[in-house]
Every structure is written in structure tokens, then in C-alpha cells.
Motif scaffolding. Structure first.
Motif, short mmCIF file in Angstrom:
data_model
loop_
_atom_site.label_atom_id
_atom_site.label_comp_id
_atom_site.label_asym_id
_atom_site.label_seq_id
_atom_site.Cartn_x
_atom_site.Cartn_y
_atom_site.Cartn_z
N ASP A 26 -37.49 43.10 -45.47
CA ASP A 26 -37.94 43.66 -46.75
C ASP A 26 -39.34 44.27 -46.65
N GLY A 27 -39.91 44.25 -45.44
CA GLY A 27 -41.24 44.81 -45.24
C GLY A 27 -42.37 43.89 -45.67
N LEU A 28 -42.02 42.70 -46.13
CA LEU A 28 -43.02 41.73 -46.56
C LEU A 28 -43.23 40.67 -45.48
N PRO A 29 -44.38 40.00 -45.49
CA PRO A 29 -44.65 38.98 -44.46
C PRO A 29 -43.64 37.84 -44.50
N VAL A 30 -43.18 37.43 -43.33
CA VAL A 30 -42.43 36.18 -43.18
C VAL A 30 -43.48 35.08 -43.07
N PRO A 31 -43.41 34.06 -43.89
CA PRO A 31 -44.49 33.06 -43.88
C PRO A 31 -44.73 32.48 -42.50
N PRO A 32 -45.95 32.58 -41.98
CA PRO A 32 -46.29 31.93 -40.71
C PRO A 32 -46.54 30.44 -40.97
N TYR A 33 -45.46 29.68 -41.03
CA TYR A 33 -45.49 28.34 -41.63
C TYR A 33 -44.56 27.42 -40.84
N LYS A 34 -45.06 26.22 -40.50
CA LYS A 34 -44.23 25.24 -39.80
C LYS A 34 -44.51 23.83 -40.32
N ILE A 35 -43.55 22.95 -40.07
CA ILE A 35 -43.67 21.53 -40.42
C ILE A 35 -43.21 20.71 -39.22
N TYR A 36 -43.95 19.66 -38.89
CA TYR A 36 -43.55 18.75 -37.82
C TYR A 36 -43.70 17.30 -38.27
N ASN A 37 -42.83 16.44 -37.75
CA ASN A 37 -43.04 14.99 -37.83
C ASN A 37 -43.91 14.56 -36.66
N ILE A 38 -44.82 13.62 -36.91
CA ILE A 38 -45.50 12.94 -35.82
C ILE A 38 -45.32 11.43 -36.04
N LEU A 41 -47.68 34.65 -49.48
CA LEU A 41 -48.41 35.64 -50.26
C LEU A 41 -49.57 36.27 -49.49
N TYR A 42 -50.26 35.45 -48.68
CA TYR A 42 -51.51 35.91 -48.08
C TYR A 42 -51.51 35.86 -46.55
N ASN A 43 -50.32 35.57 -45.99
CA ASN A 43 -50.17 35.58 -44.53
C ASN A 43 -51.12 34.59 -43.84
N ILE A 44 -51.31 33.44 -44.47
CA ILE A 44 -52.17 32.41 -43.89
C ILE A 44 -51.34 31.52 -42.97
N PRO A 45 -51.62 31.49 -41.67
CA PRO A 45 -50.86 30.61 -40.77
C PRO A 45 -51.14 29.14 -41.10
N SER A 46 -50.09 28.38 -41.38
CA SER A 46 -50.29 26.98 -41.76
C SER A 46 -49.23 26.10 -41.11
N THR A 47 -49.64 24.88 -40.77
CA THR A 47 -48.73 23.89 -40.20
C THR A 47 -48.96 22.57 -40.90
N GLY A 48 -47.89 22.00 -41.43
CA GLY A 48 -47.94 20.69 -42.06
C GLY A 48 -47.46 19.61 -41.12
N LEU A 49 -48.11 18.47 -41.14
CA LEU A 49 -47.76 17.36 -40.25
C LEU A 49 -47.41 16.13 -41.07
N ARG A 50 -46.19 15.69 -40.91
CA ARG A 50 -45.74 14.49 -41.61
C ARG A 50 -46.02 13.27 -40.73
N PHE A 51 -47.06 12.52 -41.09
CA PHE A 51 -47.47 11.35 -40.31
C PHE A 51 -46.63 10.13 -40.70
N PHE A 52 -46.34 9.30 -39.71
CA PHE A 52 -45.55 8.09 -39.93
C PHE A 52 -46.41 6.85 -39.64
N THR A 53 -46.76 6.10 -40.69
CA THR A 53 -47.42 4.79 -40.63
C THR A 53 -48.44 4.70 -39.48
N VAL A 54 -49.59 5.29 -39.71
CA VAL A 54 -50.63 5.36 -38.68
C VAL A 54 -51.43 4.05 -38.68
N TYR A 55 -51.67 3.52 -37.47
CA TYR A 55 -52.40 2.26 -37.37
C TYR A 55 -53.30 2.27 -36.13
N GLY A 56 -54.20 1.29 -36.06
CA GLY A 56 -55.08 1.17 -34.91
C GLY A 56 -56.42 0.59 -35.30
N PRO A 57 -57.35 0.46 -34.34
CA PRO A 57 -58.68 -0.09 -34.61
C PRO A 57 -59.43 0.72 -35.66
#
Length: 357
Positions: free
Chosen positions: A262-274, A188-204
């Protein structure tokens, strides 16, 4: 491999959930690596787990002086979020604030609706209005999703191309909702966004509700640890430094804005696993943890480990296996988490000995 298309130098960066495990480590790394950035951090420091850990993380960020600004509030407070955007005008927004935990979502669902849905909505709205009056606005919104969105998916490894329409916990449902909300706002608003799917994060200095930390606490107190599904579980454990490295790389490549047929924005949107892309059997995990706790002197040499193990059925909301497909992350950013479980647990064990004893 993608080329970085945004510079972080001289930028103001908002990190929500900055007193959290990932948030604090990310803020510290960014402030160390990029000498001219300023980090605005917001956190309401809930008592979901020991707040002394959160205060200790914030204390370590004070060394950066005026380059680090802390706001004690919740992103569920829309006025507070709007005030941050109007006063500091962040160019990069990293949303890590969330009520975490699969099991806690069964007993306290309200916390998940407030933080994960209302709070994220407030962040999206603030990003949307950052472009008002011709301002440059937010260059990149990066937000935390979770491996929990894969639910009872039987196909492994988990790919971002898989359907994730069958969550098995409210926590997972809120994280999937975040992805859908971000997609809608990107469209809707052409906001560049990236989602990150985290897998069981651990550490000190991690989260005490996570298995490695909770098991350690119980073993130190002489209590039994519950091994769910009778040990027939596998988890893709990801060391905190690998998570932070992945986030920093992703931040610097903004999804491109394009216009569709269609002349409308293609969502600047991505998803990654980490994730480590190397699921570990739960029994092997607890054995390595025990060995490293012995080596660090957290547990005495004559500790009867077998007497402190209790095998129980699967916990409601859990899944038997998590396994990240990280090929897109490797392809686009030349990066794959690689810290071994033994190395990661060794660092945790030494930190635990120093912090608590």
C-alpha cells in the motif's frame, strides 16, 4: 541467526527504571562491555519496596563516572522526558520503568496507569519527535513487557504467536497496552521497536516482593510462607544475568524498515519471550530455596521448614503456569537462558547472607 545491524559503541543510551533490578544490572553490564557508550538513567525511586536496594544499585554505577548520568524523576513527567531527549539525544532507548507486581495492581491501580501507560506514552512521543528537523533520531526502542500478558492462556508453552486478549490483572492489561501502543507508533512513525516478555526474573539484589525474596524474609523472621494454589503452580524462573544477556543481544538487531504494497511503512516491530523455558513446580522451588538458604547459613541447621509452610488457595490475579516458548529468541539470536534454578538461588542466598547479615 540475525546479524547485528547497529553498533552500540560511542552511543548514548537511555535506560528508564535504572535503579530497578533489571535496569541497574543492564546498565552495569553495558558500561562494562562497551567502553565508549554513555548511559542516561532515569528513576523516581518509589517506595514500592525497600529503597536501600535501589540506592545500593545506583551506588554501584557511580564507578563509571561521567559515562553514567542519573536523572531523579519519573517518566510520567513529560517535561523531564523531553528534557532528557533534547539534552542528550539518546540513540537507543530501553524502557524498563514500570510499576511492577500483579497483586499490588489490585490495591493501587493508579500507580500502574501513571507509570505504565502515561509514562510509556511520554517515551513514545519523545521517540517520535527525535526525528524532527531531519535528525537521525532513535535507532531502536526496546521495552519491557511481561509473561503476565498471556493471562489465563491454557496453551503451553506460551508463544508470541498466541492471542493475548484475556488479561487477569490490571498489570497485565497495561503491559499488553504497551505492546499495542508501540505497534501503533512503529506503524505511524516508522519507529523500530522490540518488546520483551520477561518471565519471573530473580537473582541477587532483586525485588523483595518476588516469592523467592519474600519467602526468605519471612523464614528469617520465623513467619509462615503462603504457598498458593496448594503448591499446584509452575513458574518459568529466569536468572537476571540471562535476562540481561538477552536484552543486550536484542538491542543490537533493529527491526528493518520496509514499505508494504500500500506504499505505507510496515511496522518495524517485534516481540520476544525471554524465559528459561523450564517451568518449576512451586513445591520444588521452595525446597531448593530452603536447601540453599541452609547451605549459605541464612537459616540455622535445625530450622523446622515444614512448620513454616501454609498452603492456601490461588491468589486473585495469579495464573497456575508460566512457560516461555523461546524458539524465536534462539533462532534469531542464538541464545537461550540456561541458568539452573539451584545455581540462581544459590547465588541469591549467598548475596542475602552478605547483604543483610
Amino acid at each position: 541467526m540475525l546479524q547485528y545491524n547497529v553498533s552500540l559503541e560511542g552511543k548514548t543510551i537511555l535506560i528508564t527504571g535504572v535503579a530497578g533490578f533489571i535496569g541497574a544490572n543492564l546498565a552495569k553490564r553495558m558500561l562494562n562491555d562497551f567502553k565508549s557508550i554513555r548511559v542516561i538513567g532515569i528513576d523516581c525511586i518509589t517506595d514500592y519496596y525497600d529503597v536501600s536496594l535501589k540506592h545500593e544499585r545506583l551506588h554501584e554505577l557511580k564507578i563509571f563516572g561521567e559515562r553514567f548520568v542519573f536523572v531523579y524523576d519519573t517518566i510520567a513527567n513529560k517535561v523531564a522526558v523531553e528534557r532528557i531527549f533534547s539534552e542528550y539525544h539518546p540513540y537507543i532507548v530501553i524502557n524498563l520503568a514500570a510499576q511492577a507486581g500483579v497483586r499490588y495492581s489490585i490495591t493501587n491501580p493508579d500507580a500502574y496507569i501513571e507509570s505504565n501507560l502515561i509514562g510509556f506514552y511520554n517515551i513514545l512521543e519523545a521517540c517520535r519527535h527525535s526525528y524532527d528537523d531531519g535528525l537521525d533520531g532513535v535507532e531502536h526502542l526496546v521495552y519491557a513487557s511481561s509473561s503476565s500478558v498471556y493471562g489465563a492462556n491454557s496453551k503451553i508453552p506460551y508463544s508470541t504467536e498466541d492471542k493475548v486478549d484475556n488479561p487477569v490483572s490490571l498489570y497485565a492489561a497495561t503491559k499488553k497496552s504497551n505492546e499495542l501502543m508501540a505497534h501503533a507508533y512503529s506503524k505511524l512513525y516508522n519507529i523500530p521497536s522490540t518488546g520483551l516478555r520477561f518471565f519471573t526474573v530473580y537473582g541477587p539484589a532483586g525485588r523483595p516482593d518476588m516469592a523467592y525474596f519474600g519467602f526468605t524474609d519471612k523464614l528469617v523472621r520465623g513467619e509462615k510462607i503462603k504457598i498458593f494454589n496448594y503448591g499446584n503452580c509452575k513458574r518459568d524462573f529466569t536468572y537476571i544475568d540471562d535476562i540481561v544477556e538477552g536484552v543486550i543481544r536484542v538491542i543490537q538487531n533493529v527491526p528493518m524498515k520496509n514499505v508494504g504494497e500500500d506504499g505505507l511503512p510496515v511496522p518495524p516491530y517485534k516481540i520476544y519471550n525471554i524465559g528459561n523455558s523450564c517451568p518449576e513446580n512451586l513445591l520444588d522451588f521452595v525446597q531448593v530455596l530452603y536447601e540453599e538458604l541452609l547451605a549459605a547459613g541464612v537459616l540455622p541447621a535445625d530450622y523446622d521448614f515444614d512448620a513454616h509452610k501454609e498452603f492456601v488457595p490461588m491468589q486473585l490475579g495469579d495464573v497456575p503456569t508460566t512457560y516461555a516458548d523461546t524458539i524465536p529468541l534462539e533462532r534469531d539470536f542464538g541464545f537461550k537462558p540456561s541458568t539452573s534454578l539451584r545455581d540462581g538461588l544459590r547465588r541469591f542466598a549467598h548475596w542475602y547472607k552478605e547483604f543483610y547479615k
